[in-house]
Design a protein around this motif. Structure first.
Motif, short mmCIF file in Angstrom:
data_model
loop_
_atom_site.label_atom_id
_atom_site.label_comp_id
_atom_site.label_asym_id
_atom_site.label_seq_id
_atom_site.Cartn_x
_atom_site.Cartn_y
_atom_site.Cartn_z
N ASP A 151 2.84 -9.68 -1.31
CA ASP A 151 4.21 -9.43 -1.70
C ASP A 151 4.87 -8.52 -0.68
O ASP A 151 4.81 -7.31 -0.83
CB ASP A 151 4.18 -8.71 -3.06
N CYS A 152 5.47 -9.09 0.35
CA CYS A 152 6.00 -8.23 1.42
C CYS A 152 7.06 -7.26 0.88
O CYS A 152 7.26 -6.20 1.43
CB CYS A 152 6.60 -9.07 2.53
N GLY A 153 7.71 -7.65 -0.22
CA GLY A 153 8.76 -6.79 -0.76
C GLY A 153 8.23 -5.61 -1.54
O GLY A 153 8.95 -4.63 -1.72
N SER A 154 7.01 -5.68 -2.03
CA SER A 154 6.56 -4.58 -2.87
C SER A 154 5.48 -3.73 -2.21
O SER A 154 4.98 -2.80 -2.81
CB SER A 154 6.08 -5.10 -4.23
N LEU A 155 5.11 -4.07 -0.96
CA LEU A 155 4.15 -3.21 -0.26
C LEU A 155 4.85 -1.91 0.11
O LEU A 155 6.03 -1.91 0.46
CB LEU A 155 3.66 -3.90 1.02
N VAL A 156 4.13 -0.81 0.04
CA VAL A 156 4.73 0.46 0.44
C VAL A 156 4.90 0.43 1.96
O VAL A 156 3.93 0.19 2.68
CB VAL A 156 3.80 1.63 0.04
N PRO A 157 6.13 0.65 2.46
CA PRO A 157 6.39 0.46 3.89
C PRO A 157 5.37 1.16 4.79
O PRO A 157 4.90 0.57 5.76
CB PRO A 157 7.78 1.06 4.07
N THR A 158 4.98 2.39 4.44
CA THR A 158 4.07 3.12 5.34
C THR A 158 2.66 2.53 5.30
O THR A 158 1.84 2.82 6.16
CB THR A 158 4.00 4.60 4.95
N LEU A 159 2.37 1.76 4.28
CA LEU A 159 1.00 1.24 4.16
C LEU A 159 0.86 -0.23 4.52
O LEU A 159 -0.23 -0.76 4.59
CB LEU A 159 0.50 1.43 2.72
N ILE A 160 2.01 -0.88 4.78
CA ILE A 160 1.95 -2.34 5.00
C ILE A 160 0.98 -2.70 6.13
O ILE A 160 0.16 -3.59 5.99
CB ILE A 160 3.34 -2.92 5.36
N GLU A 161 1.08 -1.96 7.21
CA GLU A 161 0.28 -2.34 8.37
C GLU A 161 -1.21 -2.29 8.03
O GLU A 161 -1.96 -3.24 8.31
CB GLU A 161 0.59 -1.43 9.56
N SER A 162 -1.65 -1.18 7.40
CA SER A 162 -3.08 -1.08 7.09
C SER A 162 -3.47 -2.07 5.99
O SER A 162 -4.58 -2.59 5.99
CB SER A 162 -3.46 0.35 6.72
N GLU A 163 -2.54 -2.35 5.08
CA GLU A 163 -2.83 -3.34 4.04
C GLU A 163 -3.04 -4.71 4.66
O GLU A 163 -3.94 -5.45 4.28
CB GLU A 163 -1.66 -3.44 3.06
N LEU A 164 -2.18 -5.04 5.60
CA LEU A 164 -2.24 -6.38 6.19
C LEU A 164 -3.38 -6.53 7.19
O LEU A 164 -4.12 -7.51 7.17
CB LEU A 164 -0.92 -6.70 6.91
N PHE A 165 -3.49 -5.51 8.08
CA PHE A 165 -4.43 -5.67 9.20
C PHE A 165 -5.72 -4.88 9.03
O PHE A 165 -6.62 -5.01 9.85
CB PHE A 165 -3.73 -5.28 10.52
N GLY A 166 -5.80 -4.05 8.00
CA GLY A 166 -7.00 -3.25 7.81
C GLY A 166 -6.98 -2.01 8.68
O GLY A 166 -6.03 -1.81 9.45
N LEU A 196 4.15 -11.41 14.31
CA LEU A 196 4.39 -12.46 15.31
C LEU A 196 3.20 -12.56 16.26
O LEU A 196 2.69 -13.64 16.54
CB LEU A 196 5.67 -12.14 16.10
N ARG A 197 2.74 -11.41 16.69
CA ARG A 197 1.61 -11.36 17.61
C ARG A 197 0.36 -11.97 16.95
O ARG A 197 -0.35 -12.77 17.55
CB ARG A 197 1.36 -9.91 18.00
N ALA A 198 0.13 -11.58 15.69
CA ALA A 198 -1.04 -12.10 14.97
C ALA A 198 -1.00 -13.62 14.90
O ALA A 198 -2.00 -14.30 15.10
CB ALA A 198 -1.09 -11.50 13.56
N ILE A 249 -5.80 -9.97 15.32
CA ILE A 249 -5.15 -8.79 14.74
C ILE A 249 -5.83 -7.53 15.29
O ILE A 249 -6.96 -7.57 15.76
CB ILE A 249 -5.26 -8.78 13.19
N ARG A 250 -5.10 -6.43 15.18
CA ARG A 250 -5.72 -5.16 15.58
C ARG A 250 -5.64 -4.22 14.39
O ARG A 250 -4.54 -3.80 14.00
CB ARG A 250 -4.97 -4.57 16.77
N PRO A 258 -10.36 -11.69 16.29
CA PRO A 258 -9.77 -13.03 16.15
C PRO A 258 -9.65 -13.43 14.68
O PRO A 258 -10.50 -13.07 13.86
CB PRO A 258 -10.78 -13.93 16.88
N ILE A 259 -8.60 -14.15 14.36
CA ILE A 259 -8.44 -14.64 12.99
C ILE A 259 -8.11 -16.13 13.02
O ILE A 259 -7.53 -16.63 13.97
CB ILE A 259 -7.32 -13.92 12.20
#
Ligand SMILES: Nc1ncnc2c1ncn2[C@@H]1O[C@H](COP(=O)(O)OP(=O)(O)OP(=O)(O)O)[C@@H](O)[C@H]1O
Ligand SMILES: [Mg+2]
Length: 474
Positions: free
Chosen positions: A218-233, A275-277, A283-284, A293-294
């Protein structure tokens, strides 16, 4: 009196619509009563058969069709209640009205408990009987209409339980089938509640990755500061509290599908990383220098005008093109009105199954639902039926049980003097007030508010975000 006691007097003409028609069996040991009842039934255009005892009735039920029974509870021999049980065993679908004597209402109550539809006390007038029979006929008509709706649904489900047979939906199924067998990203467009997530699941589960994970984000409900780590680990030590490394949602979807819901809400800096992913297929994780690689399928959805967001500089054009390799738009429910009855039948049947209680819509209620515009689309219809089901005590859902805006009952606008009318409030403002007051009524429970308002939680979060930027946050 005619002598054709056991042959149908009127014959049902084949009709497409469920007939307003009764095939009545009258069981009474008093001949005069039997015949009087039969006269009344015939005068209404119904078919009537007569039996003078329970045994006689059982024999008739072996060969005669019958959808309603008028049963005298004071039959000689086996008691009337026993006869009721045996009739119900033979014809569970038949509507039975029990006839009791004056002062024996107790037996009527017993009868109702054992499945009788209604009772009438002797002596009764012709008018009383007429009304009763008409009520039975309209009950049967509703029952068969509702059954018809359900039957239609059974044969009308598209992909992945998606209900709908409008030409626009047929077209959609064809695109879904094609999309399922490709590896390209798909952008799913549609208003809130039209079934975007359902379509995403249908694409995943009918494609070659169906045995792998489907991960909705849910891109709309992820906490903005945590999105990156949520998505990419992230890796151990990436930030305070990162005591060990953790896989992100993208890695969890490895080999399968990631569904970026409300992708228009993705913050601009994350858009570049996404976009890069997609482009590099790697992913990084946060805090890592290594790229991983994914291999995942990307599906995305939005109820926003992404093209406009691109023009306004809120969404990266290159990411938009990447996501929009294949796109499909789910039509709003008001653009495919013929699907409304199918969806009603589908949700009624589902609720009947889960609640163990069967309920039907009255003709009027059905009409009101067919005429309504459903701005919240299928989700609103689903919520409306679930709530109405829960709050309606009897087996029949009336117009008055429906939410006010759907019931569209007269009286609350015509009678108000124009100087008492509130000044006109824009829809957006009304919507905002409704949302904010629902959240405050529910002590801040946004999920519950979204459910009761009949909108997706993503939509709710997005709207709250919009209000916040307008300076209206509650
Ligand atoms: N065609 C359909 N047939 C059956 N159920 C449907 C259909 N479309 C939607 N639904 C039901 O309506 C609800 C909303 O669907 P879904 O979550 O897929 O919509 P959405 O477009 O993602 O909504 P939102 O924008 O609010 O997130 C779900 O409970 C879903 O099961
Ligand atoms: Mg959704």
């Amino acid at each position: 009196m005619t002598s054709a006691a056991f042959s149908p007097i009127t014959t049902a003409t084949p009709q497409l619509e469920p007939a307003n028609f009764l095939n009545l069996l009258i069981i009474d040991d008093e001949r005069s009563i039997r015949e009087a009842c039969r006269e009344v039934a015939l005068s209404l255009g119904y078919t009537a058969h007569m039996a003078d005892s329970a045994e006689h009735a059982y024999r008739m039920l072996e060969t005669q069709s019958c959808d309603a029974v008028l049963l005298d509870l004071r039959l000689p021999g086996a008691g009337g209640l026993d006869a009721l049980r045996r009739i119900k065993e033979r014809r569970p679908e038949a509507v039975v009205v029990v006839v009791t004597g004056y002062g024996t209402v107790q037996s009527a109550v017993q009868g109702m408990k054992r499945g009788a539809y209604d009772y009438v006390t002797k002596p009764f007038s012709v008018d009383e009987l007429k009304l009763l029979l008409e009520r039975v006929a309209s009950h049967l008509k509703l029952k068969s209409e509702n059954r018809l709706l359900r039957e239609k649904v059974k044969s009308k489900q598209g992909f992945g339980g998606i209900v709908g047979r409008a030409p626009e939906m047929e077209k959609l199924y064809r695109i879904v089938a094609k999309a399922a067998n490709s590896v390209h990203p798909v952008l799913i467009l549609g208003e809130s509640g039209t079934g975007k997530e359902m379509v995403a699941r249908a694409i995943h589960y009918s494609g070659p990755y169906r045995d792998k994970a489907f991960i909705p984000v849910d891109c709309g409900s992820l906490v903005p500061t945590l999105i990156e780590s949520e998505l990419f680990g992230y890796v151990k030590g990436a930030f305070t509290g990162a005591n060990q490394s953790k896989d992100g949602l993208m890695s969890m979807a490895e080999g399968g599908t990631i569904f970026l819901d409300e992708v228009g809400e993705l913050p601009v800096d994350l858009q570049a990383k996404m976009l890069r992913a997609i482009q590099e297929k790697e992913i990084r994780p946060v805090g890592s220098t290594r790229r991983v690689p994914i291999n995942i399928r990307i599906l995305a959805a939005t109820n926003r005008d992404l093209e406009q967001a691109v023009t306004q500089g809120n969404f990266r054009r290159d990411l938009y093109f990447r996501l929009n390799v294949l796109s499909l738009r789910i039509p709003a429910l008001r653009e495919r009105r013929q699907d409304i009855p199918l969806l009603i039948g589908h949700f009624l049947e589902r609720t009947a199954r889960t609640s163990g209680q069967e309920k039907m819509l009255s003709d009027e209620a059905l009409k009101a639902m067919l005429a309504y515009d459903w701005p919240g689309n299928v989700r609103e219809l689903e919520n409306c039926l679930e709530r109405t089901y829960a709050f309606t005590s009897g087996p029949l859902i009336h117009t008055t049980d429906l939410p006010r805006e759907i019931a569209n009952l007269p009286g609350h606008d015509s009678s108000i003097a124009s100087d008492l009318l509130p000044k006109i409030i824009p829809m957006a403002e009304l919507e905002k007030r409704t949302i904010l007051s629902a959240i405050s009524e529910l002590n801040g429970d946004k999920l519950q508010a979204a459910r009761l308002l009949g909108i997706g939680k993503t939509t709710l979060y997005r709207k709250l975000k919009d209000y916040a930027t307008e300076g209206f946050q509650s």
